[in-house]
Write an enzyme that holds these catalytic residues in place. Sequence first.
Site, PDB file in Angstrom:
ATOM      1  N   GLY A  63      31.823  -8.844  67.329  1.00 38.15           N
ATOM      2  CA  GLY A  63      30.945  -9.467  66.334  1.00 38.15           C
ATOM      3  C   GLY A  63      29.547  -8.909  66.444  1.00 38.15           C
ATOM      4  O   GLY A  63      29.319  -7.850  67.018  1.00 38.15           O
ATOM      5  N   GLY A  64      28.582  -9.622  65.875  1.00 40.50           N
ATOM      6  CA  GLY A  64      27.207  -9.142  65.930  1.00 40.50           C
ATOM      7  C   GLY A  64      26.282  -9.909  65.013  1.00 40.50           C
ATOM      8  O   GLY A  64      26.543 -11.055  64.655  1.00 40.50           O
ATOM      9  N   SER A  96      34.681 -11.494  64.020  1.00 43.28           N
ATOM     10  CA  SER A  96      33.437 -11.935  63.381  1.00 43.28           C
ATOM     11  C   SER A  96      32.917 -10.900  62.397  1.00 43.28           C
ATOM     12  O   SER A  96      33.484 -10.708  61.340  1.00 43.28           O
ATOM     13  CB  SER A  96      32.396 -12.252  64.455  1.00 43.28           C
ATOM     14  OG  SER A  96      32.822 -13.346  65.230  1.00 43.28           O
ATOM     15  N   ALA A 118      38.637 -14.547  63.227  1.00 41.89           N
ATOM     16  CA  ALA A 118      37.650 -15.385  63.915  1.00 41.89           C
ATOM     17  C   ALA A 118      36.239 -14.994  63.516  1.00 41.89           C
ATOM     18  O   ALA A 118      35.445 -14.534  64.332  1.00 41.89           O
ATOM     19  CB  ALA A 118      37.831 -15.305  65.427  1.00 41.89           C
ATOM     20  N   PRO A 121      30.605 -18.328  61.913  1.00 40.04           N
ATOM     21  CA  PRO A 121      29.306 -18.290  62.574  1.00 40.04           C
ATOM     22  C   PRO A 121      29.205 -19.483  63.508  1.00 40.04           C
ATOM     23  O   PRO A 121      29.381 -20.626  63.095  1.00 40.04           O
ATOM     24  CB  PRO A 121      28.303 -18.415  61.430  1.00 40.04           C
ATOM     25  CG  PRO A 121      29.082 -18.205  60.173  1.00 40.04           C
ATOM     26  CD  PRO A 121      30.483 -18.618  60.478  1.00 40.04           C
ATOM     27  N   LYS A 135      25.623 -24.909  56.074  1.00 39.86           N
ATOM     28  CA  LYS A 135      24.974 -23.865  55.269  1.00 39.86           C
ATOM     29  C   LYS A 135      25.387 -22.479  55.731  1.00 39.86           C
ATOM     30  O   LYS A 135      25.712 -21.600  54.917  1.00 39.86           O
ATOM     31  CB  LYS A 135      23.454 -24.012  55.355  1.00 39.86           C
ATOM     32  CG  LYS A 135      22.876 -25.161  54.541  1.00 39.86           C
ATOM     33  CD  LYS A 135      21.362 -25.174  54.640  1.00 39.86           C
ATOM     34  CE  LYS A 135      20.777 -26.281  53.779  1.00 39.86           C
ATOM     35  NZ  LYS A 135      19.282 -26.301  53.862  1.00 39.86           N
TER      36      LYS A 135
END
Length: 424
Positions: A63-64, A96, A118, A121, A135
């Site tokens: 992810g990142g 992600s 997956a 956030p 949000k």
Amino acid sequence: MKRITIYFAFLLSLPSLLSAQTVVSLKIEGTINPVASAYIRRGIEEARKEKAECLIIHLNTPGGLLKSTRVIVSDILDSPVPVVVYVSPGGAHAGSAGVFITLAAHIAAMAPGTNIGAAHPVSMQGQQDSIMSGKATNDAAAFVRTIAENRHRNGEWAEEAVRKSVSVTATEALKLHVIDLIAENTEELLHQMNGKKLVVRSDTLTLQTKNARLLPFEMSLTEKLLDLISDPNVAYILLLLGMYGMLFELYSPGAIFPGIVGVICLILAFYAMHTLPVNYAGLALIIFGIILFLLEIKITSHGLLAIGGVISLLLGSLMLIRTDSVFNAVRISWSVIISSVGITALFFLFVVGLGLRAQRLKPVTGIEGLIGEIGEAFEILDPSGRIQVHGETWNAESVSGKIGAGERVRVREVNNLSLRVERV
């Protein structure tokens, strides 16, 4: 004559035929950050200059950063060259941010034994409040669904990957129409892509990759260094090391080496924080915690300042990375935070404290070391005479009246080479 004309026409067209059979390849391993986004952008530009058939991104990421992910997705969607995202090698993961990048590709491929998904956030440390979490999730869900619809892929699964953190294997991803093909290696990937028709910037292209020449495109040395320090754990450690180095230099002027190392670490840490979503309230708490440790050394607070320093440093470390701008890969590890806070507390309370206390000790050598020492009157002091201290004979003057020979005296002060003493 006709044969000669055909021969020359072939020679003239040969360079374009060779360039059309080039495929540029790059690797993304690790978190998605500004360095990775700049690297992919350079790779797309390199593929354009080489007039390559396509650009292959070998992807393996947990992810990142959301901002960097948006930049990469935008570059891929607007690329003048077909972009192929290949989740490889076996055991790799497109998690992600990797889900967004894979779905944005013109061709999405995976190696056997890999998985994708997956993409929810998540909060870095602790839980976000429900409104902010909702949000962030809604925004990411809309973003991934837009990408999937643009590439005619499974938008429902993409949204579930964001909302429910679902993850699937390469075989399941192919069945769900999340990816386009599964390939054992790059050679098989090139073979399977050959002849595929793609729409690139409204133009329909047919890939010719069967016998394409693979052109590796590596990260520069600078990019590799920046990619390393853009890791939040590395940036956090560099920040603390920079502070340690500067404090060493301030308390031991002229040491030079700690100051040089401290400045270098701070500059690298500030660069890394520029690339990361830093919460400056967290940074301020870390600095305040260091200040409290220093005050504990100089002020007797019975440990209250030290406790405040530990709390401030811990809270600042937890808050340092903003949680509304990242996926789960970009975070400071709990083990790094706990160990760093513990080492910092011990460092200031014991090491620096012992050093400062040593500076406050009474001198034991030189003329200053004589003050407070006990000696013996060598002769009658009325008021002047000679005494013996540390086996040495000194001229002395009594400040407490007449002192007889052999009486014990204490040195009160040193005046040039004469001692002022009093009767013990």
